[in-house]
Design an enzyme around this catalytic site. Structure first.
Site: not given
Ligand code: GLN
Ligand code: ZN
Length: 773
Positions: A729, A697, A16-17, A646, A608, A644, A436, A19
């Site tokens: 998220c 974000h 990863r140089e 996203c 995704e 969940h 998280s 980076k």
């Molecule tokens: N539970 C994970 C978090 O809160 C969900 C992460 C995600 O949706 N990509 O980080």
């Molecule tokens: Zn998420």
């Protein structure tokens, strides 16, 4: 001669140089010249390797400072409007500014371009932003410099770019339609081809993976129009298709007026006869036969058998390569190990894939056995040896005994809700988060120190417990209703589980670029998956011991684990997902027994990884949701299962969301202004919904009024008893001050809306009472 070439190779560097060099440059601890030098060396190494492996051409255009699509936008002067007047001195500065955004001294908006997933991979590209005033023009110098660098090593080079149709299909076209955009783009492609011809370039590869997706007639005619205007190209054109078969676009692709066509014969080998039929007498067929998206040694004997008749038919018109760019695999397995040598020997990263391609082309070109036999032997022996490590009898019999009722909760969602409400006693509009919390410096340092053997497991656990206790305390103070432990022990939501489950392993250096300088090290699923010991139990139990409020257990779903890992190829993915689901089922059982009453199973990959083509989506969703229900189907009626996701485009998978049969779904909705809620309601979704009320974000702390407005928007279609309040998220990439600010605003907004809802409910009852007198 069967010619070997590369569709593309990784650029981030074996260690990863690139980076590290870019990040040093960003932090101003090195100069632009240092950065340029590192990049130059990395390109030289790649070209030398290509040459050593017998490639006919060196590939140019697969190097990128941040993202190859973004660099093509800069090459074509497709610059977002807000950046056009900005003073950006160097080429690199321009690229990084559009990729990351900059603070505008005059207070204007210089935010980054949006990022999107590159087809169904985990690579992200920067979306080209067009508007009515976008005027493509050619800035060829940076590309030409690389052509010259390559030609100094070997005179034959092939430049690769996204083809016009794919480039436009990836673009955001605002105030301009695709045909007008194409009209402006074609002269630039033509000019570029002239310039490249003058620079001595032999071939240009135009990537058109869009041909492996569902496209309508307007796109087909756009493609025909684009390529007929490039037919007079002074350099030979190779149209490259990958990530699936051409299917109904096969005739279109085979008849394009270009010199060659690359096809993905790993994911779609069955398209070969039709291609041979329609290719015509002059066109080169580039066979993508080494898997560019997975990391196992290939079955070279079988590939050779497959290609031999093609070589006999096509002669020199057969080329070979990887199915797609090798961008999606790590560099090499030298100095890399997994804990099991049988696995290590069966791995093929970029360099080993190059060896395999070299051996195949040597054999196809009837060279002496000494030139290819060792690699063929290695691949065979390694694959055979590994097969001895794959199976676990207990997993086999458990999977064989899965019954349909294992994939069903014992009662329907409405009944479950009553039971859960009775024990959880949650208020109307309950507040929660996605799992998280900030990964603070002490957390990251402890993880690093544990890995390096500098601290003991016990010392590490203490740091994690401190982080959990801190998170619980903060959540109680904020007044959240359903708490989480905060996931301090997880670096990544898949890697963490991969480290703890049997059948998974991780390489030491298997890094793959995800976006910009961010790389991921996907876990490797090589054998039957099972749980040797609980995965998350101790952390959840500890968190729950600190509070009277319910703590949500936190798991990653089977489809997401499969999607973000490199998987074995001897089992179909639904079977792998079911094995993971059984392990999660046991974990859920243990969590319930320890008093955890709410458990979230994250499945972001459900959207995704949806197949690119509609005709495969339904079956895929059926398998994915069946695996989710196998994981969660054993939960008691009173246990509340959350999930969940996203991503913003859910319209295609509403059916799948329902089929998960979760009690609550928390989902990204802030950026689309709650549209999703109405969609779910009209699809008769019966579970509770927590539409993300703010975009995590963005570093901006939202105001309660804004959140109240969004909640009220959701309540226009959704009954209040089905609505949850949460961010969109996880919060691991944020800092505590902003997290606390945002969550305080969120709890306040929930309180206001709750009071409004209760007040109007009271009015209704009073009105009722009045009329009944
Ligand atoms: N539970 C994970 C978090 O809160 C969900 C992460 C995600 O949706 N990509 O980080
Ligand atoms: Zn998420």
């Amino acid at each position: 001669m069967t010619c070997l070439h590369y569709i593309g190779v990784p650029r981030i560097g074996p260690a990863r140089e690139l980076k590290w060099a870019i990040e040093r440059y960003w932090q101003q601890s090195s100069t632009l010249d240092d950065l340029l030098e590192t990049a130059r060396i990395l390109r030289q190494i790649q070209w030398q390797r290509q040459l050593d492996s017998g490639a006919a051409f060196l590939s140019v255009g697969d190097f990128a400072w941040y993202d190859h699509v973004l660099e093509q936008s800069v090459l074509f002067n497709v610059i977002p409007e807000r950046f056009r007047a900005a003073s950006l001195t160097s080429y690199q500065q321009t690229v990084f500014a559009i990729a990351r955004g900059v603070t505008d001294p005059t207070g204007g908006d210089l935010s980054a371009s949006p990022m999107r997933k590159w087809f169904d991979t985990n690579y992200h590209y920067l979306v080209p932003e067009w508007d009515a005033n976008t005027r493509p023009a050619l800035n060829p110098e940076p590309l030409l410099e690389q052509v010259q660098e390559a030609r100094a090593i070997h005179s034959e080079v092939k430049v690769q770019l996204a083809g016009p149709a794919t480039y436009l299909s990836l673009s955001d076209l605002k105030g301009i339609d695709k045909d007008t955009a194409l009209d402006r783009l074609i002269p630039v492609y033509q000019e570029l081809l002239e310039v490249l011809a003058k620079a001595g370039v032999a071939w240009v590869q135009l990537d058109e993976p869009v041909l492996c997706t569902d496209i309508d007639s307007s796109w087909r005619s756009l493609i025909e129009r684009a390529y007929s205007s490039l037919a007079a190209s002074p350099v030979k054109l190779l149209v490259a298709t990958y990530f699936g078969g051409l299917e109904d676009n096969l005739s279109l692709a085979a008849h394009l007026p270009v010199a060659g066509l690359h096809v993905d014969l790993v994911s779609a080998p069955d398209q070969l006869p039709a291609l041979l039929d329609r290719l015509g007498p002059n066109k080169v067929l580039s066979a993508g036969i080494i898997n560019g998206r997975n990391i196992w040694r290939a079955n070279l004997d079988a590939i050779y058998q497959f290609l031999q008749p093609v070589r006999d038919t096509l002669g020199d018109r057969l080329w070979i390569s990887s199915s797609c760019s090798l961008l999606h695999v790590p560099y090499n397995t030298t100095n890399d190990t997994t804990p099991n040598p049988a696995i290590s020997l069966a791995l093929a990263f970029m360099a080993e894939k190059q060896d395999e391609l070299q051996a195949l082309s040597s054999r196809l070109n009837s060279q002496p056995e000494t030139r290819w036999q060792t690699v063929f032997d290695h691949s065979r022996v390694a694959r055979e040896t590994l097969s001895g490590f794959r199976k676990n009898a207990a997993v086999g019999s458990r999977v064989a005994n899965i019954q349909p009722q294992h994939r069903e909760r014992t009662s329907a969602v409405a009944i479950r809700k009553k039971h859960q409400q009775a024990t959880l006693e949650l208020p109307l509009l309950p507040t929660t988060t996605i799992g998280s919390f900030p990964q603070t410096a002490p957390i990251r340092e402890a993880r690093k120190a544990l890995k390096q053997g500098l601290i003991s497991q016990d010392a590490y656990n203490v740091t994690m417990e401190v982080a959990i206790a801190d998170a619980i305390e903060r959540q109680e103070k904020l007044g959240l209703d359903v708490l989480v432990h905060g996931e301090p022990e997880r670096n990544d939501m898949v890697e963490y589980f991969g480290d703890s489950l049997a059948g998974f392993t991780t390489s030491r250096n298997g890094w793959v670029q995800s976006y910009g300088t961010r790389c991921v090290k996907p876990p490797i699923i090589y054998g039957d998956v099972y749980r040797e010991r609980p995965l998350t139990l101790a952390w959840a139990k500890y968190a729950q011991s600190l509070t009277q409020r319910p703590v949500k257990g936190m798991l990653t779903g089977p489809t997401t684990m499969v999607a973000w890992a490199f998987v074995r190829e001897d089992l179909p993915t639904p079977a792998i997902a079911d094995q993971i689901a059984l392990a999660l089922r046991d974990e859920i059982n243990d969590l319930e027994a320890a008093g955890i009453r709410i458990i979230q199973v994250d499945e972001p990959a459900l959207r995704e990884k949806l197949p690119l083509r509609k005709q495969y989506q339904r079956t895929w969703l059926d398998h994915a949701t069946a695996a989710f229900r196998l994981a969660t189907g054993g939960a008691a009626t009173g246990t509340q299962i959350h999930t969940h996701m996203c991503y913003s485009q859910f319209k295609d998978i509403l059916y799948g969301i329902k089929a998960l049969d979760a009690d609550v779904i928390t989902i990204e909705a802030a950026r689309s202004e709650m549209e999703l809620v109405a969609d779910l309601v009209s699809a008769n979704y019966e579970g509770d919904i927590g539409p993300g009320v703010y975009d995590i974000h963005s570093p901006l702390v939202p105001q309660p009024t804004e959140l109240v407005r969004r909640l009220e928007k959701a309540l226009e279609t959704l009954p209040a008893w089905q609505l949850w309040v949460n961010p969109d998220c996880g919060l691991k990439t944020r800092q505590w001050p902003e997290v606390e600010g945002a969550l305080a605003a969120m709890v306040e907004a929930a309180r206001i809306v709750r009071a409004n809802v209760e007040a109007s409910a009271r009015k209704l009852t009073e009105a009722d009472e009045v009329t009944s007198y």
